[in-house]
Enzyme design. Structure first.
Site, PDB file in Angstrom:
ATOM      1  N   GLY A 249     -46.704  20.828 -23.976  1.00 44.47           N
ATOM      2  CA  GLY A 249     -46.303  21.301 -25.298  1.00 44.47           C
ATOM      3  C   GLY A 249     -45.459  22.555 -25.306  1.00 44.47           C
ATOM      4  O   GLY A 249     -45.226  23.139 -26.355  1.00 44.47           O
ATOM      5  N   ARG A 294     -41.450  17.765 -22.240  1.00 42.13           N
ATOM      6  CA  ARG A 294     -40.197  18.249 -22.831  1.00 42.13           C
ATOM      7  C   ARG A 294     -39.575  19.386 -22.020  1.00 42.13           C
ATOM      8  O   ARG A 294     -38.365  19.397 -21.779  1.00 42.13           O
ATOM      9  CB  ARG A 294     -40.508  18.762 -24.249  1.00 42.13           C
ATOM     10  CG  ARG A 294     -39.308  19.209 -25.043  1.00 42.13           C
ATOM     11  CD  ARG A 294     -39.758  19.974 -26.298  1.00 42.13           C
ATOM     12  NE  ARG A 294     -40.803  19.265 -27.015  1.00 42.13           N
ATOM     13  CZ  ARG A 294     -40.605  18.302 -27.906  1.00 42.13           C
ATOM     14  NH1 ARG A 294     -39.383  17.947 -28.205  1.00 42.13           N
ATOM     15  NH2 ARG A 294     -41.619  17.712 -28.505  1.00 42.13           N
ATOM     16  N   TYR A 335     -38.222  13.626 -37.376  1.00 43.71           N
ATOM     17  CA  TYR A 335     -38.778  14.950 -37.680  1.00 43.71           C
ATOM     18  C   TYR A 335     -37.759  16.010 -38.068  1.00 43.71           C
ATOM     19  O   TYR A 335     -38.035  17.200 -37.951  1.00 43.71           O
ATOM     20  CB  TYR A 335     -39.563  15.554 -36.510  1.00 43.71           C
ATOM     21  CG  TYR A 335     -40.080  14.726 -35.392  1.00 43.71           C
ATOM     22  CD1 TYR A 335     -41.355  14.154 -35.496  1.00 43.71           C
ATOM     23  CD2 TYR A 335     -39.372  14.568 -34.207  1.00 43.71           C
ATOM     24  CE1 TYR A 335     -41.880  13.444 -34.429  1.00 43.71           C
ATOM     25  CE2 TYR A 335     -39.906  13.859 -33.138  1.00 43.71           C
ATOM     26  CZ  TYR A 335     -41.161  13.292 -33.263  1.00 43.71           C
ATOM     27  OH  TYR A 335     -41.686  12.606 -32.219  1.00 43.71           O
ATOM     28  N   CYS A 362     -27.084   0.943 -39.693  1.00 46.63           N
ATOM     29  CA  CYS A 362     -27.116   0.666 -41.123  1.00 46.63           C
ATOM     30  C   CYS A 362     -28.372   1.256 -41.736  1.00 46.63           C
ATOM     31  O   CYS A 362     -29.349   0.547 -42.009  1.00 46.63           O
ATOM     32  CB  CYS A 362     -27.055  -0.830 -41.367  1.00 46.63           C
ATOM     33  SG  CYS A 362     -25.407  -1.441 -41.143  1.00 46.63           S
ATOM     34  N   GLU A 363     -28.342   2.572 -41.907  1.00 44.42           N
ATOM     35  CA  GLU A 363     -29.511   3.303 -42.379  1.00 44.42           C
ATOM     36  C   GLU A 363     -28.980   4.669 -42.818  1.00 44.42           C
ATOM     37  O   GLU A 363     -28.386   5.378 -41.999  1.00 44.42           O
ATOM     38  CB  GLU A 363     -30.480   3.435 -41.187  1.00 44.42           C
ATOM     39  CG  GLU A 363     -31.795   4.053 -41.464  1.00 44.42           C
ATOM     40  CD  GLU A 363     -32.759   3.112 -42.177  1.00 44.42           C
ATOM     41  OE1 GLU A 363     -32.694   1.897 -41.940  1.00 44.42           O
ATOM     42  OE2 GLU A 363     -33.548   3.612 -42.971  1.00 44.42           O
ATOM     43  N   TYR A 391     -37.476  12.657 -24.980  1.00 46.53           N
ATOM     44  CA  TYR A 391     -37.732  11.927 -26.230  1.00 46.53           C
ATOM     45  C   TYR A 391     -36.452  11.405 -26.876  1.00 46.53           C
ATOM     46  O   TYR A 391     -36.355  11.317 -28.096  1.00 46.53           O
ATOM     47  CB  TYR A 391     -38.544  12.793 -27.212  1.00 46.53           C
ATOM     48  CG  TYR A 391     -39.817  13.310 -26.591  1.00 46.53           C
ATOM     49  CD1 TYR A 391     -40.838  12.422 -26.248  1.00 46.53           C
ATOM     50  CD2 TYR A 391     -40.006  14.653 -26.285  1.00 46.53           C
ATOM     51  CE1 TYR A 391     -41.996  12.864 -25.631  1.00 46.53           C
ATOM     52  CE2 TYR A 391     -41.171  15.105 -25.670  1.00 46.53           C
ATOM     53  CZ  TYR A 391     -42.155  14.208 -25.353  1.00 46.53           C
ATOM     54  OH  TYR A 391     -43.299  14.646 -24.733  1.00 46.53           O
TER      55      TYR A 391
HETATM   56  C1  LIG Z   1     -46.858  14.395 -25.124  1.00 51.12           C
HETATM   57  C2  LIG Z   1     -47.909  14.897 -24.245  1.00 51.12           C
HETATM   58  C3  LIG Z   1     -47.622  15.857 -23.272  1.00 51.12           C
HETATM   59  C4  LIG Z   1     -46.269  16.487 -23.115  1.00 51.12           C
HETATM   60  O1  LIG Z   1     -45.892  17.214 -24.213  1.00 51.12           O
HETATM   61  P1  LIG Z   1     -44.519  18.046 -24.168  1.00 51.12           P
HETATM   62  O2  LIG Z   1     -44.426  18.642 -25.521  1.00 51.12           O
HETATM   63  O3  LIG Z   1     -43.440  17.072 -23.903  1.00 51.12           O
HETATM   64  O4  LIG Z   1     -44.664  19.047 -23.083  1.00 51.12           O
HETATM   65  C5  LIG Z   1     -48.627  16.251 -22.423  1.00 51.12           C
HETATM   66  N1  LIG Z   1     -49.867  15.724 -22.516  1.00 51.12           N
HETATM   67  C6  LIG Z   1     -50.180  14.800 -23.446  1.00 51.12           C
HETATM   68  C7  LIG Z   1     -51.540  14.255 -23.486  1.00 51.12           C
HETATM   69  C8  LIG Z   1     -49.224  14.362 -24.341  1.00 51.12           C
HETATM   70  O5  LIG Z   1     -49.549  13.449 -25.256  1.00 51.12           O
END
Ligand SMILES: *Cc1c(COP(=O)(O)O)cnc(C)c1O
Length: 433
Positions: A249, A294, A335, A362-363, A391
């Site tokens: 995350g 990410r 998002y 087409c959106e 992503y």
């Molecule tokens: C999506 C996810 C990640 C990675 O999240 P990032 O934001 O891409 O770093 C890690 N662990 C779990 C369980 C996830 O669902």
């Protein structure tokens, strides 16, 4: 300033990625085109790994969350860099195994794994299956019993942390489809049950509090909450939880507004907290897993498009249409994610215009961004959307029966195709007469 460190502008005024001219790439491979910089991907892997070594004595494993960008080449890079891998489906698991990824370094996630997926994971000896709910525990125990194997599991826990991010990608709070709640006692009861299961080996607990998080604080608080729970399990149930998986995350820079902290700050602060709580509660230091997705892939990628036309609507906005869109990057439609955009063949010019970049689907909502500052742009220009390495390809679709773009990987100033462009025959491949 360009958002990713591997990007620059050359003497012809062209945008370069990893030292390679992106206008030349567009010419050579066609557009739309995903371009990934292997050098930067590897640098990110090493930075996470080194922080685990430096601040936690290497007593952990960095697992790349492959859902961010998964293909055989990417799995191979992770294998070579010594990382583990997160998979969330049989498809990702199959991809990882196809390059000889050691199953013991795989974590299998998902809130509704099918029996077929669980059996496949058991058969292949996946190192950690992250169990999401009590029904899954029962099914897994039964499947393991039938095949005479033991399942190594972690529990997905909702630590109840508000990570101040976009609601759609916030997963640590109680109202989430993922995992067991701590507050209600659900998680505690589940631990008791797992300990009693004949073919389940509860090795650890897992949490993932959200995505694109810039603050280190929520991660530190999550570690504290999880360790407090591990201490309670030890004191009240006499059971030692050996591993703690703190998820991913970590935020990245999509635009100038984003200010991510250096990746190694995270392990520094989290390690401090883990050691502190363990000493205080007399719990053995757990083996730690982290799961960046990410932050490893996104800054290493850009997408190249060709501009088809522009539409100036007086006093409202200017649309610039490209030869891709939500089919290769659905994140704005999903998002309202923000991106920076450059005219790759005029990257030395000032950004004197503000436009809406529209896809070809087409959106009405098929946009890559609105109010995007850009160099003067005209049909035939090559447009580069930055930081699209995560992503994008992994979320792409064949909406409108548009073939998926190729993925090109850059290394040492050279390029190679790692995922072929889809053809029209690919589009009708599964159709029966
Ligand atoms: C999506 C996810 C990640 C990675 O999240 P990032 O934001 O891409 O770093 C890690 N662990 C779990 C369980 C996830 O669902």
């Amino acid at each position: 300033m360009l958002v990713s460190k591997n990007l620059a502008v050359n003497e012809q005024g062209h945008l370069t990625a990893g030292g390679v001219d992106t206008v030349e790439l567009a010419k050579q491979y066609g557009t739309p085109l995903y371009v990934m910089d292997e050098g930067l991907i590897r640098e990110h892997c090493r930075s996470f790994k080194e922080s685990m070594d430096r601040y936690y004595g290497g007593e952990g494993l960095v697992c790349y969350a492959s859902k961010a960008f998964c293909c055989k080449a990417m799995c191979r890079i992770m294998l070579e860099e010594g990382l583990g891998l997160d998979v969330v489906s049989e498809g990702e698991l199959y991809t990882a195994l196809s390059v000889g990824f050691p199953p013991e370094k795989l974590c299998f996630h998902g809130n509704n794994k099918t029996d077929s997926e669980l059996s496949f994971a058991l058969e292949k000896g996946v190192g950690r299956i992250i169990v999401d709910n009590i029904y899954e525990l029962d099914r897994l125990n039964r499947l393991a019993e039938q095949t005479g194997r033991n399942a190594n599991i972690m529990y997905r826990i909702k630590p109840g942390i508000d990570a101040h991010t976009h609601n759609f990608i916030m997963t640590g709070q109680i109202d989430s489809k993922f995992g067991f709640a701590l507050e209600t006692g659900e998680a505690y009861e589940a631990v008791k049950k797992a300990i009693e299961c004949s073919h389940i080996n509860l090795v650890g607990l897992h949490c993932h509090i959200g995505s694109q998080i810039f603050d280190i604080d929520p991660f530190v608080r999550a570690a504290e909450v999880m360790l407090t729970f591990i201490a309670k399990i030890k004191d009240e149930l006499g059971f030692e939880v050996k591993e703690l998986n703190l998820g991913g995350g970590f935020g990245i820079k999509y635009t100038e507004e984003d200010a991510p902290v250096a990746y190694d700050k995270y392990m520094e602060k989290v390690s401090e907290k883990v050691k502190e709580v363990c000493a205080e509660k007399k719990v053995k230091l757990p083996f730690i897993l982290i799961e960046p997705g990410r932050s490893i892939a996104a800054p290493a990628g850009i997408t190249l498009y060709t501009v088809g036309g522009r539409k100036e609507i007086p006093n409202i906005r200017t649309y610039v249409s490209i030869d891709g869109g939500m089919c290769d990057n659905p994140r704005y439609a999903l998002y309202q994610s923000k991106y920076d955009v450059e005219v790759a063949n005029k990257a030395n010019l000032p950004k004197s215009e503000t436009v809406t970049v529209a896809g070809k689907c087409c959106e009405t909502g098929d946009l890559i961004g609105e109010g995007m500052p850009i160099q003067p742009v005209e049909p035939g220009d090559i447009l580069a959307v930055l930081a699209t390495g995560a992503y994008n390809y992994s979320m792409s679709s064949n909406y409108n029966r548009i073939p998926k773009p190729a993925v090109v990987m850059l290394r040492d100033g050279k390029s190679r195709v790692v995922v072929k462009r889809e053809t029209l025959d690919d589009i009708i491949r599964n159709d029966l007469d």
